[in-house]
Write an enzyme that holds these catalytic residues in place. Sequence first.
Site, short mmCIF file in Angstrom:
data_model
loop_
_atom_site.label_atom_id
_atom_site.label_comp_id
_atom_site.label_asym_id
_atom_site.label_seq_id
_atom_site.Cartn_x
_atom_site.Cartn_y
_atom_site.Cartn_z
N CYS A 110 1.24 -1.30 0.31
CA CYS A 110 0.19 0.23 0.06
C CYS A 110 0.97 1.34 -0.13
O CYS A 110 0.27 1.87 -0.86
CB CYS A 110 -1.57 -0.05 1.57
N CYS A 111 1.96 1.62 0.60
CA CYS A 111 2.88 2.54 0.68
C CYS A 111 3.95 2.78 -1.10
O CYS A 111 3.98 3.36 -1.32
CB CYS A 111 3.19 2.39 1.24
N CYS A 193 -0.86 8.73 7.57
CA CYS A 193 -2.29 8.25 6.84
C CYS A 193 -2.78 8.16 7.89
O CYS A 193 -2.43 8.27 8.97
CB CYS A 193 -1.62 7.27 5.72
N CYS A 196 -3.61 4.64 9.18
CA CYS A 196 -1.99 4.00 9.85
C CYS A 196 -1.52 4.61 11.21
O CYS A 196 -0.47 4.37 11.21
CB CYS A 196 -0.84 4.19 8.52
N CYS A 221 8.15 3.56 5.53
CA CYS A 221 7.50 2.93 4.37
C CYS A 221 8.19 2.53 3.27
O CYS A 221 7.46 2.56 2.52
CB CYS A 221 6.68 3.63 4.17
S1 SF4 Z 1 0.54 4.83 5.57
FE1 SF4 Z 1 -0.77 3.53 5.20
S2 SF4 Z 1 -3.01 4.07 3.89
FE2 SF4 Z 1 -0.86 5.26 4.00
S3 SF4 Z 1 0.48 4.92 2.41
FE3 SF4 Z 1 0.72 3.52 4.24
S4 SF4 Z 1 -0.21 1.76 4.12
FE4 SF4 Z 1 -1.70 3.46 3.43
#
Ligand code: SF4
Length: 238
Positions: A110-111, A193, A196, A221
Amino acid sequence: MSDLHHRVEESRAILERIARDFSPAVFASSLAAEDMVLTDLILKNRLPIAIFSLETGRLHAETLAMLDKVKEVYGYEIALYRPQAEAVQAYVEQNGLNAFYDSVEMRKECCRIRKVEPLGRALSGNKAWITGQRRSQSSTRAELAVQEDDAAHGMQKFNPLADWSEQDIWDYLRGNGVPYNALHDRGYPSIGCEPCTRAVQPGEDVRAGRWWWENPESKECGLHVVDGKLIRIKSVAA
Ligand code: SF4
């Protein structure tokens, strides 16, 4: 000269050197406290360093409000880099909207989609980039250097606030009337985010509220690569 004044002058000198010797250079702002110090130093000193943020699509409203605040106070519009819509859609359809809670791999993917790939676009064509990372933010940043060779992006990376303490940051922000993210007053020392990030208890590590369900060593990340190896990512931002 006070310690803070000395640090401000050193950081300003670093930024001036970057603008002079590493142009074009960009500053990656997460719109959190450290990054507002750098925003203030860059814009008040009229340094030719462009500022951008990664708009992941999952930021807090309070963080997004900082974009308008910066425009209002400094007359500067921060450039936004967003993830590719198709990649986000494919991830969500395949894994669900909040699959990052399921595993470190899902979280990093996701990151990668929402931060790392847009960061690559934002950095493309520049000679250097700047972050607001500090050594004392977490165990993953304890050995942070002011200047690093970012082999993965093929450019220099600068951390002009590497030796600033959290107290320095707040003394600077309050002493200079610099706007800051409202979440900081609600127990969020580090802001990423919305799903998170959570508030921390007094005395907890400042990054304890980031990806709190993971162990400290995995809490990066992918924005900060060490020795050019993504697998050794040890720092963070955003
Ligand atoms: S911090 Fe969480 S929502 Fe944001 S990009 Fe990374 S995993 Fe995805």
